[in-house]
Design an enzyme around this catalytic site. Sequence first.
Site, PDB file in Angstrom:
ATOM      1  N   GLY A   7      -0.561   3.972  -1.699  1.00 39.45           N
ATOM      2  CA  GLY A   7       0.770   4.066  -1.089  1.00 39.45           C
ATOM      3  C   GLY A   7       1.466   2.716  -1.120  1.00 39.45           C
ATOM      4  O   GLY A   7       0.833   1.690  -0.876  1.00 39.45           O
ATOM      5  N   ASP A  26      -0.878   0.941   6.871  1.00 40.27           N
ATOM      6  CA  ASP A  26      -1.764   1.541   7.877  1.00 40.27           C
ATOM      7  C   ASP A  26      -2.501   0.541   8.778  1.00 40.27           C
ATOM      8  O   ASP A  26      -2.947   0.907   9.859  1.00 40.27           O
ATOM      9  CB  ASP A  26      -2.810   2.441   7.193  1.00 40.27           C
ATOM     10  CG  ASP A  26      -2.176   3.621   6.485  1.00 40.27           C
ATOM     11  OD1 ASP A  26      -1.016   3.939   6.788  1.00 40.27           O
ATOM     12  OD2 ASP A  26      -2.845   4.227   5.619  1.00 40.27           O
ATOM     13  N   ASP A  64      -5.454  -0.542   8.346  1.00 36.15           N
ATOM     14  CA  ASP A  64      -6.768   0.077   8.563  1.00 36.15           C
ATOM     15  C   ASP A  64      -7.913  -0.673   7.893  1.00 36.15           C
ATOM     16  O   ASP A  64      -8.991  -0.120   7.698  1.00 36.15           O
ATOM     17  CB  ASP A  64      -6.740   1.542   8.083  1.00 36.15           C
ATOM     18  CG  ASP A  64      -6.371   1.651   6.614  1.00 36.15           C
ATOM     19  OD1 ASP A  64      -5.943   0.640   6.010  1.00 36.15           O
ATOM     20  OD2 ASP A  64      -6.500   2.744   6.045  1.00 36.15           O
ATOM     21  N   ASP A 111      -7.441   0.526   1.287  1.00 33.17           N
ATOM     22  CA  ASP A 111      -8.876   0.790   1.254  1.00 33.17           C
ATOM     23  C   ASP A 111      -9.376   1.399  -0.074  1.00 33.17           C
ATOM     24  O   ASP A 111     -10.297   0.872  -0.699  1.00 33.17           O
ATOM     25  CB  ASP A 111      -9.157   1.733   2.448  1.00 33.17           C
ATOM     26  CG  ASP A 111     -10.597   2.065   2.601  1.00 33.17           C
ATOM     27  OD1 ASP A 111     -11.324   1.208   3.106  1.00 33.17           O
ATOM     28  OD2 ASP A 111     -10.993   3.171   2.202  1.00 33.17           O
ATOM     29  N   ARG A 142      -2.635   7.425   8.661  1.00 27.08           N
ATOM     30  CA  ARG A 142      -3.845   8.140   8.213  1.00 27.08           C
ATOM     31  C   ARG A 142      -4.881   8.189   9.332  1.00 27.08           C
ATOM     32  O   ARG A 142      -4.590   8.744  10.382  1.00 27.08           O
ATOM     33  CB  ARG A 142      -4.411   7.449   6.977  1.00 27.08           C
ATOM     34  CG  ARG A 142      -5.150   8.375   6.054  1.00 27.08           C
ATOM     35  CD  ARG A 142      -5.744   7.600   4.911  1.00 27.08           C
ATOM     36  NE  ARG A 142      -4.750   7.203   3.931  1.00 27.08           N
ATOM     37  CZ  ARG A 142      -4.466   7.916   2.852  1.00 27.08           C
ATOM     38  NH1 ARG A 142      -5.083   9.039   2.612  1.00 27.08           N
ATOM     39  NH2 ARG A 142      -3.569   7.502   1.991  1.00 27.08           N
ATOM     40  N   ARG A 171      -1.849   6.929  -7.147  1.00 27.72           N
ATOM     41  CA  ARG A 171      -3.233   7.185  -6.718  1.00 27.72           C
ATOM     42  C   ARG A 171      -3.896   7.824  -7.932  1.00 27.72           C
ATOM     43  O   ARG A 171      -3.500   8.910  -8.346  1.00 27.72           O
ATOM     44  CB  ARG A 171      -3.246   8.133  -5.518  1.00 27.72           C
ATOM     45  CG  ARG A 171      -2.466   7.591  -4.312  1.00 27.72           C
ATOM     46  CD  ARG A 171      -2.732   8.431  -3.084  1.00 27.72           C
ATOM     47  NE  ARG A 171      -1.798   8.175  -2.000  1.00 27.72           N
ATOM     48  CZ  ARG A 171      -1.932   7.185  -1.113  1.00 27.72           C
ATOM     49  NH1 ARG A 171      -2.928   6.353  -1.193  1.00 27.72           N
ATOM     50  NH2 ARG A 171      -1.045   7.036  -0.148  1.00 27.72           N
ATOM     51  N   THR A 218      -0.994  -2.205   2.575  1.00 31.90           N
ATOM     52  CA  THR A 218      -0.866  -0.853   3.142  1.00 31.90           C
ATOM     53  C   THR A 218      -0.188  -0.939   4.502  1.00 31.90           C
ATOM     54  O   THR A 218      -0.443  -1.876   5.256  1.00 31.90           O
ATOM     55  CB  THR A 218      -2.236  -0.154   3.303  1.00 31.90           C
ATOM     56  OG1 THR A 218      -2.071   1.006   4.137  1.00 31.90           O
ATOM     57  CG2 THR A 218      -3.282  -1.033   3.953  1.00 31.90           C
TER      58      THR A 218
HETATM   59  O1  F6P Z   1      -1.713   4.814   3.223  1.00 30.58           O
HETATM   60  C1  F6P Z   1      -0.356   4.826   3.453  1.00 30.58           C
HETATM   61  C2  F6P Z   1       0.118   6.203   3.818  1.00 30.58           C
HETATM   62  O2  F6P Z   1       1.524   6.154   3.996  1.00 30.58           O
HETATM   63  C3  F6P Z   1      -0.551   6.854   5.026  1.00 30.58           C
HETATM   64  O3  F6P Z   1      -0.049   6.396   6.250  1.00 30.58           O
HETATM   65  C4  F6P Z   1      -0.283   8.306   4.757  1.00 30.58           C
HETATM   66  O4  F6P Z   1      -1.236   9.128   5.392  1.00 30.58           O
HETATM   67  C5  F6P Z   1      -0.416   8.388   3.263  1.00 30.58           C
HETATM   68  O5  F6P Z   1      -0.149   7.095   2.755  1.00 30.58           O
HETATM   69  C6  F6P Z   1       0.496   9.373   2.571  1.00 30.58           C
HETATM   70  O6  F6P Z   1       0.190   9.318   1.219  1.00 30.58           O
HETATM   71  P1  F6P Z   1       0.999  10.052   0.058  1.00 30.58           P
HETATM   72  O7  F6P Z   1       2.297   9.341  -0.090  1.00 30.58           O
HETATM   73  O8  F6P Z   1       0.149   9.899  -1.133  1.00 30.58           O
HETATM   74  O9  F6P Z   1       1.160  11.458   0.521  1.00 30.58           O
END
Ligand code: F6P
Length: 319
Positions: free
Chosen positions: A10, A126, A128, A102, A170, A71, A124
Site C-alpha cells: 500500500g 499502519d 505496524d 511488513d 489492518r 502487491r 506504511t
Molecule cells: O497497509 C496499508 C493499508 O492501507 C491497510 O491499512 C489496509 O488494510 C490495506 O492497506 C488495504 O489494502 P488494499 O489497498 O490493497 O486494499
Amino acid sequence: MKIGVLTSGGDAPGMNAAIRAVVRCGIDAGMDVYGIKRGYEGLLDGEIEQMSLSSVGDILHRGGTILKTARSERFSTEEGVKRSKVILGTFGIDALIVIGGDGSMRGALELSKLGVNVMCLPGTIDNDLAYTDYTIGFDTAVNTVLDAISKVRDTSSAHERNTIIEVMGRHCGDIALYAGVGGGAEAVLIPEVEADVNRVCRKILQGAGRGKLNSIIINAEGSGVSSEELAKEIAEVTGRETRIVVLSYLQRGGVPTLDDRLLASQSGAKAIELIQNGIKNRAIGTVNGKIQAFEIEGALAEKPEFDHELYELIDVLSK
Ligand code: F6P
C-alpha cells in the site's frame, strides 16, 4: 556501484520523499540509481530505468509514489524470488532498497537469503512494524483522520448525533489510538483489545448524563466489529441517531507532514550510507528520535506492543 529502489504494498505519504533521498544521496555518493516500477511486479517484468537528480524533482511534497506500487502474487513464490535475483543480476544491481510495509520487507528478507543486499525502509500508514517507533506515512494518515474528526464533530454537534469514524490500520490499532487521543474521541475500538460495545454505549450515556449531545467513536478496521453492527447497537442503546464515516483511502493520500518527510529523507540517506560502508541487509527505522538500522529478520520478529496507557487515557480525557 549500481543500486535499485522500489516501493511496494500500500502506498504511504512520504514514499516520494524517501525515493528522492535515495536517488539524491545515492548519486552524491557516486552510485548509479535505478528506479524499479510497480514494486516486485515491475522487478519481475524488468521495468527498470536509471534515475537522475531531476527525475525526483518536485515530488517531496506529493503523496503516492512516482515509482508506482503493487502487491505482487508472483513474487511471493520461491520461483518469483529466484527470478528477481536473476533480473537484478542482469541489470548489474548490487543492492536493492525496498520501501514498504511488513509484507514487502518479508519479500526483501527472502531476497537477502539468496545473497542480494537489501535495505528496507518502513513505508506504511499502519505503523505496524514493531522495530521502529514510527513508519513513513503514519503521521500524515493520523493527521488526515484528525482533520476528518474536526469536520465531523461540527456536524455531529449541530445534529446531536453519534458518529462512528472507521479508520485503516489492518491488524494494528495505532491510527485509531493516536487519532482517538488527538481528536478527543469518546471511545476507540482497536484489534489489540477485545471489542466491548456495551462499554462504548455506557460511555456515551455517561456523557449524555452531563449534557453531551454528540459523540465520536473511532472503529479500527481490524477491531472485529463492523461499523454497521456498532452503529445499530449504539443507536438502539443510546436512542440517538448514529452515522458512519469510512475514511478508507483518504488516509493513504495527501501532502506528507514534516515528520514523515524527515523520517523518509533520513531513512533514505541512512540506507545509502550503509551500502557505501559495505553493511548489508538492514531494516531502517527510528527509535527515540534517532535513525537506526537493524538486522531484517530480528526486526520483523519483534512483537508489536500497543500503548495501553494511551488507550486508557482516551477514556479519562473524554469523560
Ligand atoms: O497497509 C496499508 C493499508 O492501507 C491497510 O491499512 C489496509 O488494510 C490495506 O492497506 C488495504 O489494502 P488494499 O489497498 O490493497 O486494499
